[in-house]
Design a protein around this motif. Structure first.
Motif, PDB file in Angstrom:
ATOM      1  N   MET A  48       0.853  -1.189   0.000  1.00 35.91           N
ATOM      2  CA  MET A  48       0.000   0.000   0.000  1.00 35.91           C
ATOM      3  C   MET A  48       0.890   1.240   0.000  1.00 35.91           C
ATOM      4  SD  MET A  48      -3.255   0.796   2.461  1.00 35.91           S
ATOM      5  CE  MET A  48      -2.298   0.594   3.949  1.00 35.91           C
ATOM      6  N   ASN A  49       0.662   2.145  -0.925  1.00 37.10           N
ATOM      7  CA  ASN A  49       1.495   3.330  -1.078  1.00 37.10           C
ATOM      8  C   ASN A  49       0.762   4.525  -0.475  1.00 37.10           C
ATOM      9  OD1 ASN A  49       3.457   5.111  -1.823  1.00 37.10           O
ATOM     10  ND2 ASN A  49       2.848   5.226  -3.969  1.00 37.10           N
ATOM     11  N   ILE A  50       1.010   4.791   0.806  1.00 35.87           N
ATOM     12  CA  ILE A  50       0.327   5.866   1.509  1.00 35.87           C
ATOM     13  C   ILE A  50       1.088   7.171   1.288  1.00 35.87           C
ATOM     14  CG2 ILE A  50      -0.437   6.701   3.755  1.00 35.87           C
ATOM     15  CD1 ILE A  50      -1.986   4.304   2.819  1.00 35.87           C
ATOM     16  N   HIS A  51       0.368   8.240   0.921  1.00 39.05           N
ATOM     17  CA  HIS A  51       1.062   9.520   0.743  1.00 39.05           C
ATOM     18  C   HIS A  51       1.453  10.110   2.090  1.00 39.05           C
ATOM     19  CE1 HIS A  51      -2.357  12.061   1.973  1.00 39.05           C
ATOM     20  NE2 HIS A  51      -3.132  11.201   1.327  1.00 39.05           N
ATOM     21  N   LYS A  52       2.362  11.053   2.069  1.00 42.79           N
ATOM     22  CA  LYS A  52       3.010  11.496   3.305  1.00 42.79           C
ATOM     23  C   LYS A  52       2.068  12.216   4.270  1.00 42.79           C
ATOM     24  CE  LYS A  52       4.625  15.844   1.269  1.00 42.79           C
ATOM     25  NZ  LYS A  52       5.806  16.690   1.017  1.00 42.79           N
ATOM     26  N   ASN A  53       0.969  12.778   3.771  1.00 40.68           N
ATOM     27  CA  ASN A  53       0.041  13.516   4.619  1.00 40.68           C
ATOM     28  C   ASN A  53      -1.239  12.733   4.913  1.00 40.68           C
ATOM     29  OD1 ASN A  53       1.710  15.817   4.752  1.00 40.68           O
ATOM     30  ND2 ASN A  53       0.971  16.505   2.759  1.00 40.68           N
ATOM     31  N   ALA A  54      -1.220  11.441   4.724  1.00 40.77           N
ATOM     32  CA  ALA A  54      -2.426  10.633   4.925  1.00 40.77           C
ATOM     33  C   ALA A  54      -2.828  10.618   6.395  1.00 40.77           C
ATOM     34  CB  ALA A  54      -2.189   9.214   4.423  1.00 40.77           C
ATOM     35  N   ARG A  55      -4.113  10.856   6.662  1.00 38.05           N
ATOM     36  CA  ARG A  55      -4.623  10.811   8.030  1.00 38.05           C
ATOM     37  C   ARG A  55      -4.929   9.368   8.451  1.00 38.05           C
ATOM     38  NH1 ARG A  55      -5.695  15.649  10.871  1.00 38.05           N
ATOM     39  NH2 ARG A  55      -4.885  17.333   9.575  1.00 38.05           N
ATOM     40  N   LEU A  56      -5.335   8.535   7.495  1.00 42.43           N
ATOM     41  CA  LEU A  56      -5.762   7.181   7.802  1.00 42.43           C
ATOM     42  C   LEU A  56      -4.980   6.153   7.004  1.00 42.43           C
ATOM     43  CD1 LEU A  56      -9.650   7.631   7.834  1.00 42.43           C
ATOM     44  CD2 LEU A  56      -8.124   7.561   9.810  1.00 42.43           C
ATOM     45  N   THR A  57      -4.512   5.139   7.691  1.00 41.56           N
ATOM     46  CA  THR A  57      -3.998   3.951   7.025  1.00 41.56           C
ATOM     47  C   THR A  57      -5.055   2.860   7.116  1.00 41.56           C
ATOM     48  OG1 THR A  57      -2.992   3.067   9.030  1.00 41.56           O
ATOM     49  CG2 THR A  57      -1.654   4.593   7.709  1.00 41.56           C
ATOM     50  N   ARG A  58      -4.733   1.657   6.637  1.00 44.07           N
ATOM     51  CA  ARG A  58      -5.710   0.565   6.744  1.00 44.07           C
ATOM     52  C   ARG A  58      -6.086   0.303   8.202  1.00 44.07           C
ATOM     53  NH1 ARG A  58      -4.573  -5.833   5.400  1.00 44.07           N
ATOM     54  NH2 ARG A  58      -6.431  -6.606   6.459  1.00 44.07           N
ATOM     55  N   TYR A  59      -5.108   0.367   9.082  1.00 39.92           N
ATOM     56  CA  TYR A  59      -5.376   0.097  10.495  1.00 39.92           C
ATOM     57  C   TYR A  59      -6.166   1.243  11.132  1.00 39.92           C
ATOM     58  CZ  TYR A  59      -1.757  -3.256   9.411  1.00 39.92           C
ATOM     59  OH  TYR A  59      -1.038  -4.251   8.809  1.00 39.92           O
ATOM     60  N   GLY A  60      -5.921   2.467  10.691  1.00 38.45           N
ATOM     61  CA  GLY A  60      -6.723   3.580  11.185  1.00 38.45           C
ATOM     62  C   GLY A  60      -8.169   3.479  10.725  1.00 38.45           C
TER      63      GLY A  60
ATOM     64  N   GLU B  60      -9.043  -1.609   1.978  1.00 40.41           N
ATOM     65  CA  GLU B  60      -7.765  -1.513   1.260  1.00 40.41           C
ATOM     66  C   GLU B  60      -7.815  -0.337   0.271  1.00 40.41           C
ATOM     67  OE1 GLU B  60      -5.128  -3.221   1.715  1.00 40.41           O
ATOM     68  OE2 GLU B  60      -5.756  -4.994   2.863  1.00 40.41           O
ATOM     69  N   ASP B  61      -6.627   0.172  -0.072  1.00 46.16           N
ATOM     70  CA  ASP B  61      -6.543   1.207  -1.110  1.00 46.16           C
ATOM     71  C   ASP B  61      -6.930   0.611  -2.449  1.00 46.16           C
ATOM     72  OD1 ASP B  61      -5.895   3.322   0.419  1.00 46.16           O
ATOM     73  OD2 ASP B  61      -3.735   3.154   0.129  1.00 46.16           O
ATOM     74  N   ARG B  62      -7.561   1.404  -3.280  1.00 45.82           N
ATOM     75  CA  ARG B  62      -7.946   0.967  -4.613  1.00 45.82           C
ATOM     76  C   ARG B  62      -7.201   1.770  -5.661  1.00 45.82           C
ATOM     77  NH1 ARG B  62     -14.547   0.681  -3.900  1.00 45.82           N
ATOM     78  NH2 ARG B  62     -14.606  -1.196  -2.582  1.00 45.82           N
ATOM     79  N   SER B  63      -7.125   1.208  -6.829  1.00 45.97           N
ATOM     80  CA  SER B  63      -6.478   1.909  -7.931  1.00 45.97           C
ATOM     81  C   SER B  63      -7.300   3.132  -8.325  1.00 45.97           C
ATOM     82  CB  SER B  63      -6.337   0.968  -9.140  1.00 45.97           C
ATOM     83  OG  SER B  63      -5.894   1.686 -10.281  1.00 45.97           O
ATOM     84  N   SER B  64      -6.610   4.191  -8.713  1.00 50.80           N
ATOM     85  CA  SER B  64      -7.291   5.406  -9.164  1.00 50.80           C
ATOM     86  C   SER B  64      -7.675   5.339 -10.638  1.00 50.80           C
ATOM     87  CB  SER B  64      -6.396   6.623  -8.932  1.00 50.80           C
ATOM     88  OG  SER B  64      -5.175   6.476  -9.639  1.00 50.80           O
ATOM     89  N   ARG B  65      -7.429   4.204 -11.262  1.00 55.13           N
ATOM     90  CA  ARG B  65      -7.804   4.044 -12.673  1.00 55.13           C
ATOM     91  C   ARG B  65      -9.315   4.119 -12.822  1.00 55.13           C
ATOM     92  NH1 ARG B  65      -8.984  -0.337 -16.219  1.00 55.13           N
ATOM     93  NH2 ARG B  65      -8.070  -0.071 -18.305  1.00 55.13           N
ATOM     94  N   PRO B  66      -9.824   4.906 -13.757  1.00 62.26           N
ATOM     95  CA  PRO B  66     -11.282   5.037 -13.906  1.00 62.26           C
ATOM     96  C   PRO B  66     -11.920   3.728 -14.360  1.00 62.26           C
ATOM     97  CG  PRO B  66     -10.155   6.123 -15.723  1.00 62.26           C
ATOM     98  CD  PRO B  66      -9.094   5.747 -14.734  1.00 62.26           C
ATOM     99  N   HIS B  67     -13.180   3.556 -13.979  1.00 58.14           N
ATOM    100  CA  HIS B  67     -13.900   2.352 -14.376  1.00 58.14           C
ATOM    101  C   HIS B  67     -14.163   2.330 -15.877  1.00 58.14           C
ATOM    102  CE1 HIS B  67     -14.475   1.135 -10.237  1.00 58.14           C
ATOM    103  NE2 HIS B  67     -14.972   2.340  -9.937  1.00 58.14           N
TER     104      HIS B  67
END
Length: 317
Positions: free
Chosen positions: A1-13, A57-64
């Motif tokens: 999982m590639n969390i950006h540096k300013n993310a407030r929530l991770t999977r555990y959060g 879980e994080d999802r891909s930002s690729r459009p549907h």
């Protein structure tokens, strides 16, 4: 999982806020404690209720849905009309697509600028014999008082004790045909230094058996001076100038300056300017005698002078 540096929530959060809401707390209270908005809390709770833990879980930002690619027939028509010098809006009206689509297709084809339709041929020139033309130029370098903060690291509150210690001026000369170079560090870029460097350069090439015929300079005041013009006449040289604001006219000298900066002036950390100046003759020797030159194949510039083995050994020593 590639969390950006300013993310407030991770999977555990996300699991924590979901468990808090499922435990009876309100989304507003959970959001305030986690530092996010209530809408974010409700989003993760809804996803958990639909998909379980996998929904957090994080999802891909690729459009549907992806846009339909422009048919090849339309792309061919756009290219054909563009080569007839039609504008983007004219092409869009003729083909029946949006101007944005035409712009995107032309950019992909490399035809978004009209100048791309009739590209200027690459004009390269090179004198046939060594000495027919030499290029002169000057590069200003800051003096070195000691190893700077780029190496040692900048310390907060420390005053730059080397501020204002002055400049050094690297006068360069390169032969148009052979690319054999001559360089000296001078105290300034005034006419006296330019004349002294020209005389030293002519003497250097004379030792290699090269008779200089012409010298090309930019339009700097030292090269436009009467003293430099007189020195050229005394040495039997014809002086030519580059076109104003056109550095490509003097491109061989400009390219040599970039090479010297990369391989000599900025190649390592020098303790002072004297140490950098003392390294210059060694680097110039490697450049002329040992360094492979791109446009000369795998041979150094000195190999194009046509000297026999005895002369090469004599000059090399």
């Amino acid at each position: 999982m590639n969390i950006h540096k300013n993310a407030r929530l991770t999977r555990y959060g996300r699991e924590r806020i979901v468990s808090q809401v499922e435990g009876g707390q309100t989304p507003q209270a959970v959001a305030e404690a986690a530092g996010v908005c209530p809408r974010t809390v409700r989003k993760w709770v809804d996803r958990y209720r639909r998909e379980g833990l996998s929904g957090l879980e994080d999802r891909s930002s690729r459009p549907h849905r992806l846009r339909r690619p422009t048919p090849e027939a339309i792309v061919g028509t756009i290219e054909r009309l563009r080569r007839q010098r039609w504008t983007g809006k004219q092409i869009a009206a003729e083909v029946g697509v949006s101007p944005a689509t035409v712009s995107r297709v032309l950019r992909r084809l490399g035809l978004n600028k009209l100048s791309a339709l009739d590209p200027e041929p690459v004009r390269r020139y090179e004198r046939e014999h060594p000495g027919e033309l030499i290029h002169l130029d000057i590069k200003k370098l800051g003096r070195i008082g000691s190893v700077g903060h780029r190496i040692t690291g900048r310390q907060t509150g420390v005053v730059n004790r080397h501020l204002g210690i002055g400049w050094e001026f690297v006068h360069v000369c390169i032969d148009d045909a052979s690319r054999v170079a001559f360089v000296q560090v001078m105290p300034d870029e005034r006419k006296e230094s330019a004349v002294a460097f020209l005389e030293a350069a002519v003497a250097y090439y004379a030792k290699l058996g090269i008779c200089i015929e012409r010298v090309m300079t930019d339009n700097g005041s030292c090269y436009r001076s009467k003293a430099f013009r007189t020195a050229c006449k005394r040495l039997g040289l014809r002086q030519v100038f580059t076109r104003p604001y056109t550095p490509k006219t003097n491109g061989k000298a400009e390219r040599f300056i970039q090479t010297s900066l990369r391989e000599w002036a900025y190649a390592r950390a020098y303790n002072n300017s004297q140490e950098r100046t003392e390294e210059l003759p060694h680097w110039l020797h490697r450049y002329n005698w040992h360094r492979p030159h791109g446009s000369l194949g795998s041979k150094p510039p000195i190999s194009r002078l046509g000297l026999d083995r005895d002369n090469l050994l004599r000059f090399h020593s």
